[in-house]
Scaffold this motif. Sequence first.
Motif, PDB file in Angstrom:
ATOM      1  N   ALA A  16      22.871 -18.155  -4.949  1.00  0.00           N
ATOM      2  CA  ALA A  16      23.669 -17.854  -3.754  1.00  0.00           C
ATOM      3  C   ALA A  16      23.575 -16.376  -3.392  1.00  0.00           C
ATOM      4  O   ALA A  16      23.443 -16.034  -2.214  1.00  0.00           O
ATOM      5  N   ARG A  19      20.201 -15.758  -1.862  1.00  0.00           N
ATOM      6  CA  ARG A  19      20.149 -16.378  -0.531  1.00  0.00           C
ATOM      7  C   ARG A  19      20.935 -15.550   0.486  1.00  0.00           C
ATOM      8  O   ARG A  19      20.413 -15.225   1.559  1.00  0.00           O
ATOM      9  N   GLU A  20      22.167 -15.190   0.164  1.00  0.00           N
ATOM     10  CA  GLU A  20      23.020 -14.468   1.114  1.00  0.00           C
ATOM     11  C   GLU A  20      22.538 -13.038   1.328  1.00  0.00           C
ATOM     12  O   GLU A  20      22.583 -12.533   2.447  1.00  0.00           O
ATOM     13  N   ARG A  21      22.067 -12.389   0.287  1.00  0.00           N
ATOM     14  CA  ARG A  21      21.533 -11.024   0.437  1.00  0.00           C
ATOM     15  C   ARG A  21      20.285 -11.064   1.312  1.00  0.00           C
ATOM     16  O   ARG A  21      20.089 -10.232   2.198  1.00  0.00           O
ATOM     17  N   THR A  24      21.099 -11.359   4.971  1.00  0.00           N
ATOM     18  CA  THR A  24      21.598 -10.129   5.600  1.00  0.00           C
ATOM     19  C   THR A  24      20.532  -9.051   5.671  1.00  0.00           C
ATOM     20  O   THR A  24      20.704  -8.068   6.395  1.00  0.00           O
ATOM     21  N   LEU A  64      29.004  -9.014   1.805  1.00  0.00           N
ATOM     22  CA  LEU A  64      28.039  -9.891   2.478  1.00  0.00           C
ATOM     23  C   LEU A  64      28.618 -10.534   3.734  1.00  0.00           C
ATOM     24  O   LEU A  64      27.891 -11.143   4.529  1.00  0.00           O
ATOM     25  N   VAL A  66      30.770 -13.114   3.766  1.00  0.00           N
ATOM     26  CA  VAL A  66      30.818 -14.564   3.588  1.00  0.00           C
ATOM     27  C   VAL A  66      32.038 -14.936   2.757  1.00  0.00           C
ATOM     28  O   VAL A  66      32.553 -14.123   2.001  1.00  0.00           O
ATOM     29  N   ARG A  70      30.860 -19.518  -0.932  1.00  0.00           N
ATOM     30  CA  ARG A  70      29.399 -19.584  -0.765  1.00  0.00           C
ATOM     31  C   ARG A  70      28.671 -19.030  -1.976  1.00  0.00           C
ATOM     32  O   ARG A  70      27.483 -19.311  -2.150  1.00  0.00           O
TER      33      ARG A  70
END
Length: 187
Positions: A16, A19-21, A24, A64, A66, A70
Motif C-alpha cells: 500500500a 502504491r500510494e507513494r 503521488t 499521502l 489518504v 488504504r
Amino acid sequence: MAEPSRSAPLDIIARALRRERGATGLSLTDLAKRAGIAKSTLSQLESGSGNPSVETLWALAVALGVPLSRLVDPPKPSVTVIRAGEGPVVHSERANYSATLLAACPPNARRDMYVIRAEPGSARNSDPHMPGTMEHVWLGTGRALVGHPDAPVTLCPGDYIAYPGDHPHTFQALSPGTTAVSLIEHV
C-alpha cells in the motif's frame, strides 16, 4: 467455501505504501519529510519489515492524503465478516490503545470504521487528520475521556460524541476493558 488467503499485515502495508507513494509521485525522502519520520523507517516499511505504530501510519496517511485504511486493509469481497479478535490491528506507542479496522473506505465513499480497545493510563493523543475530517465515537464498555484535549467529554457505555478530527483530539480510557466504535469521515 474457503476464504481467500490474506497477506501478512506488513506485506499489505508495504504494498500500500509503495502504491500510494507512486500515485503521488513522491520520493522516499519527500514522503518521509512530510510524515516527520526517518527515511530509513519508510524504506523498511516499504520493504515489509519494521513494526509501524498507529502514530507512524497516521502520519504517513496524512502525508499521502489518504485514509489510514488504504495502508492497512487489502480489498475485500462484497460480503465481509470480521470475527471478534480478527482484522488488521494497529497499536499506539504512547498509550495502551489499539484500533482494529472494521470497514475501509470503499471507492466513492469517505469513511473508515474501527473498534477501539484501551486501558487506563496514558491518553492516546492524536494529531490532526486531513482537513474536513470528522470523528464519531460510540462507547461500548468502560468509561473514557474523548474529544479535544483541552475539554474532553467523559463517555459511559452507550454514549456518543462527534468532533472535528482535523484538530488535535484525545481518547483516554478511565476503566479497564474500555471499548468503542470510531467512525472517521473524510471530506
